[in-house]
Design a protein around this motif. Structure first.
Motif: not given
Length: 453
Positions: A345, A378, A382, A408-412
């Motif tokens: 991150r 990314e 993941r 985190d919107k990318s992990q929702q």
């Protein structure tokens, strides 16, 4: 210091399980000793049943690592447990989910108050160690409570979202409102940072905190806050002091409990209260999780027992037990995952992959692991989160991860439970990520505001 603040009956008054009038009717036992020495402080903190063994199992009951069959779900006698499992918005938790961690807070505050009346210069080493332990225990109990009773941390909402009731005194003569979520996290961080300067580095008794444990708790707090600079820095410092990993090739795949209590990866030992839902005799591990382990991955055999009916039970507790509670302490494998995630991150891709490979190499059949090559941030994130999920099972951490990753919107992700013909959904940013404070606690202290629904 008032004797009534020392006698353990104050525990029950503070937690609302009896009334003040009833307490005042009880005559103090003159034989009860009033703690006043460093040895007394040590004795208060050395109560493993209270300080290390009574954290709430809700974060595991509510997690997605397992499922219950319809028969098992309906056979659970306690409606509260069934409601936790299906994320019922009106679940009224038993008071011990709140009470038990606040006992830890009360004892820690009692020790800190006693230390104010003890001359430090007479035994600086023990004085500082005990103070550091008390600060750690208080912060760790607050962290466990935050997992259950507060929403996920986001800097833009932390000032307005409700946090915990923060108690800094053992005095029972006052009631406290809830703090903001930001105030809660600030005080947890403050206690843990102070503890790192006071605690010894060497791990001798794994039920007592050390500098490594305080740094590791800070790194976990960094993940909870989305402060990856903090989590990277403190995870590195902790691993510089203690980085032992178990070679899983040395463990018995056929053992009913492959990991001994106080094994070499345990930095701080703690376990939860028991609960029927997570009893391995009925809790079935999610089939997709089982399928995620490849042939030479030793975790598949060390973590799970084949029920020989197409389902699997969890047996990989990190405290050498197979029962209806879970490990809720800190271990070095968690630290490696925290560091790997924080590094990626913070855009340190190579270091993150190296960290992950170092850990995973110890989890595979000897000489079969092939280092991962991950080309993008990314992709690496993941993979790290996938492996974290495959390793930290029944550690009282998955609910924390579900909650924080949904910030985190990318992990929702939307989670679901299927019970009979009914399907229950848990959406991102759902208010049910903060369980209701038990009604008895609210009735006892009207200043405590209930979580919204």
């Amino acid at each position: 210091m008032k004797i009534k603040n020392i006698i353990f009956m104050s525990l029950w008054i503070f937690l609302g399980l009896t009334s003040c009038d009833k307490y005042l009717d009880v005559k103090p036992d003159q034989k009860m000793l009033v703690p006043k020495t460093l040895a007394d402080c040590d004795a208060l903190l050395d109560n493993r049943t209270t300080m290390n063994s009574n954290f709430s199992p809700v974060p595991d009951i509510a997690s997605d690592h397992y499922y219950l069959t319809d028969v098992s779900f309906n056979a659970i006698a306690n409606s509260e447990d069934r409601n936790i499992y299906k994320w019922d918005a009106k679940t009224d938790l038993a008071t011990n989910h709140w009470q038990a961690p606040y006992k830890v807070v009360l004892i820690a505050n009692q020790v800190l108050a006693l230390l104010d009346d003890i001359i430090r210069d007479k035994n600086v080493m023990d004085y500082d160690r005990i103070k550091g332990e008390a600060l750690f225990y208080r912060a760790y109990a607050w962290m466990q409570l935050a997992h259950v009773f507060t929403l996920g941390y986001a800097s833009e909402t932390a000032k307005k979202n409700m946090g915990l009731v923060l108690r800094f005194s053992p005095d029972i003569d006052y009631v406290s409102p809830r703090s903001s979520l930001e105030e809660t996290y600030v005080n947890i961080k403050k206690d843990l940072e102070a503890a790192t300067t006071l605690l010894p580095e060497k791990i001798t008794v794994r039920t007592r905190p050390t500098k490594v444990a305080a740094l590791a708790a800070l790194s976990r707090l960094g993940l909870m806050m989305g402060d990856y600079v903090l989590s990277e820095k403190t995870a590195k410092e902790a691993l510089n002091l203690y980085n032992v990993l178990i070679d899983y090739n040395t463990l018995s795949k056929t053992a009913s409990a492959p990991f001994p209590r106080f094994n070499n990866e345990v930095i701080f030992h703690a376990v939860t209260l028991t609960n029927a839902c997570i009893n391995p005799t009925i809790a079935k591990i999610d089939s997709n999780l089982i399928k995620s382990y490849v042939k030479n991955d030793l975790r598949g055999n060390l973590y799970f027992k084949n029920n020989n009916n197409g389902t699997y039970a969890f047996k990989g507790r990190y405290d050498g037990a197979v029962n209806a509670s879970t490990f809720s302490g800190i271990a070095t494998d968690e630290l490696y995952f925290t560091l790997a995630e924080s590094l990626v991150r913070n855009s340190k891709l190579k270091d993150a992959i190296d960290c992950l490979n170092t850990l995973l190499k110890t989890r595979y059949v000897k000489n079969t692991y092939v280092d991962l090559i991950l080309n993008t941030k990314e992709e690496a994130l993941r993979e790290i989160l996938l492996e974290r999920n495959k390793s930290l099972i029944m550690r009282n951490l998955r609910w924390m991860d579900m909650k924080r990753l949904n910030q985190d919107k990318s992990q929702q992700k939307i989670f679901e439970r299927v019970i009979g013909s009914d399907t229950y959904f848990l959406k991102a940013d759902d208010l049910r990520y903060a369980f209701l404070i038990p009604k008895k606690v609210i009735e006892f202290n009207s200043l405590i505001q209930q979580n919204p629904r």
